[in-house]
Design a protein around this motif. Structure first.
Motif, short mmCIF file in Angstrom:
data_model
loop_
_atom_site.label_atom_id
_atom_site.label_comp_id
_atom_site.label_asym_id
_atom_site.label_seq_id
_atom_site.Cartn_x
_atom_site.Cartn_y
_atom_site.Cartn_z
N ILE A 85 46.91 34.76 41.50
CA ILE A 85 46.01 35.89 41.32
C ILE A 85 44.58 35.40 41.13
N VAL A 216 46.49 43.60 43.84
CA VAL A 216 45.31 43.35 43.01
C VAL A 216 44.20 44.30 43.45
N VAL A 230 45.65 44.29 37.96
CA VAL A 230 46.85 43.87 38.70
C VAL A 230 47.99 44.84 38.43
#
Length: 416
Positions: A85, A216, A230
């Motif tokens: 991420i 995301v 997220v």
């Protein structure tokens, strides 16, 4: 607390305290080891070294141009995120922009959304521009070509006299030109000019994403620049309707996500774990938590060239008969001398409609469509919506106590 002082039922040469300490140590080691294993497999804590630096291209162009050829596809090369991420964020942020508008004093874009169930993501903002104009709204967008093409929602820039875009690497906002927009699809393309190539994001294929996949969102909620949230892809193919002062936006095929999005996020990218845009964050339920909606890139790709070149986008055909309906209740049954309390009464009719041309008239009672009984007006309307423009329908009607069948060709509401 008494149990802590009870002697052990099984004894050994080691003290109870020592045995407790050893057990705690072994349990802690097992949990920590399992967590570290999971983090290594999922790359939870490591920033991938291949993430693009600010001011460089946000992703690899696999086709010469992210929009060349119109079709969507996953990138054919490793984008350098490896599912991290933090890597996706570092790669994507330089291409995500803040959009601020200037409007005339009498304009108020915040007042146009009247449906209490949904709110679109406006927030008060400020931007450089003419002193004769006032601050309008604030939203998000993203650059999808290195030459400075930006995608956002139409409602973000609706009514704007000037549009200003804040881009990483530039000290001051850049004035944007609106190239094309669509009210019905709630999409707009802007163009900015800079002294170097811009970072940009590739468009991915939402059909390759599955419900439950991680996604995301990056945007500017309430003016908090470059906010990252997220969540997961909650569902696909969601329709919603949001009325405003210009009409009603009928959204179709939306992606639903529980990714946290708020006013100011509108127009920002919804990214998959490859760092590709699979949707534009557009609306959120005001009466629920974790129910947001994004326009999928599968919808965007079909109209992107039209928006870039300000070419009118053909409206999607809408099945249409041209009649207004009410349920058959006790009053209608008495007034029309009916032996049934099911079906739908024609209370209005467009004289230029397919229904009128076929011979349907006011106060006709429609009891069936293609031989299938209809209980009420809502069921009849739903069945018509399921048809296609040009389909032939057989409506069973009652007029003055006489039952008959009328054949109707479904028209296109957008062709009126």
């Amino acid at each position: 607390m008494d149990n802590l002082n009870k002697p052990a039922t099984v004894t050994s040469g080691r003290s109870p305290r020592l045995r407790s300490m050893m057990a705690a140590f072994l349990a802690g080691t097992l949990v920590t080891g399992g967590f570290m294993f999971a983090s290594d497999k999922m790359n939870l804590f490591t920033l991938h070294q291949g993430a693009a630096a600010a001011g460089t291209a946000a992703a690899v162009d696999v086709s010469g141009s992210p929009t060349a050829g119109a079709g969507l596809k996953n990138a054919a090369v490793n984008l350098g995120t490896n599912g991290s991420i933090s890597g996706i964020v570092d790669q994507s942020k330089p291409a995500v922009v803040k959009i601020e508008t200037k409007v005339k004093a009498q304009s108020n874009p915040n007042s146009q959304f009247t449906d209490p169930r949904f709110r679109q993501f406006f927030d008060d903002g400020s931007a450089e521009g003419s002193d004769k104009l006032q601050d309008g709204g604030l939203g998000t967008g993203f650059i999808f070509e290195k030459s400075g093409y930006i995608l956002t929602n139409e409602h973000v820039i609706d009514g704007a006299e000037e549009i200003w875009v804040t881009v990483q690497g530039y000290d001051k906002p850049l004035k944007a030109t609106l190239l094309g927009n669509s009210y019905d699809l709630d999409l707009a393309v802007l163009k900015i000019e800079g002294d170097k190539d811009f970072s940009y994001l590739p468009l991915g294929d939402p059909n390759q994403s599955k419900v439950g996949d991680w996604v995301v969102a990056i945007g500017n909620p309430y003016g908090y620049d470059q906010t990252v949230t997220v969540g997961v892809l909650s569902a696909k193919e969601r329709p919603i309707s949001i009325p405003d002062t210009q009409g009603t936006r009928e959204y179709k095929h939306l992606l639903q996500t529980d990714t946290s999005i708020n006013p100011g996020n509108s127009g920002g990218p919804l990214l998959n774990m490859n760092g590709e845009v699979i949707g534009i964050n557009t609306a959120v339920s005001a009466q629920a938590q974790g129910i947001g909606f994004a326009i999928p890139t599968s919808t965007i790709s079909t109209v992107l060239e039209n928006l870039k070149n300000n070419v009118a986008i053909p409206k999607e055909p809408i099945p249409y008969l041209g009649i207004g309906l009410e349920d058959v209740n006790a009053d209608w049954a008495q007034d029309l001398n009916l032996n049934t309390k099911t079906g739908a009464v024609v209370t209005q009719i467009d004289p230029k409609s397919p229904a009128f041309a076929a011979g349907i008239r006011t106060y006709d009672v429609i009891t069936a469509i293609n031989g299938q009984s209809v209980a009420n007006a809502e069921e009849l309307s739903s069945k018509v919506k399921e048809t296609a423009v040009g389909d032939q329908l057989t409506l069973t009607t009652i007029r003055s106590g006489q039952q008959s069948e009328i054949h109707v060709t479904v028209g296109n509401k957008n062709a009126k």
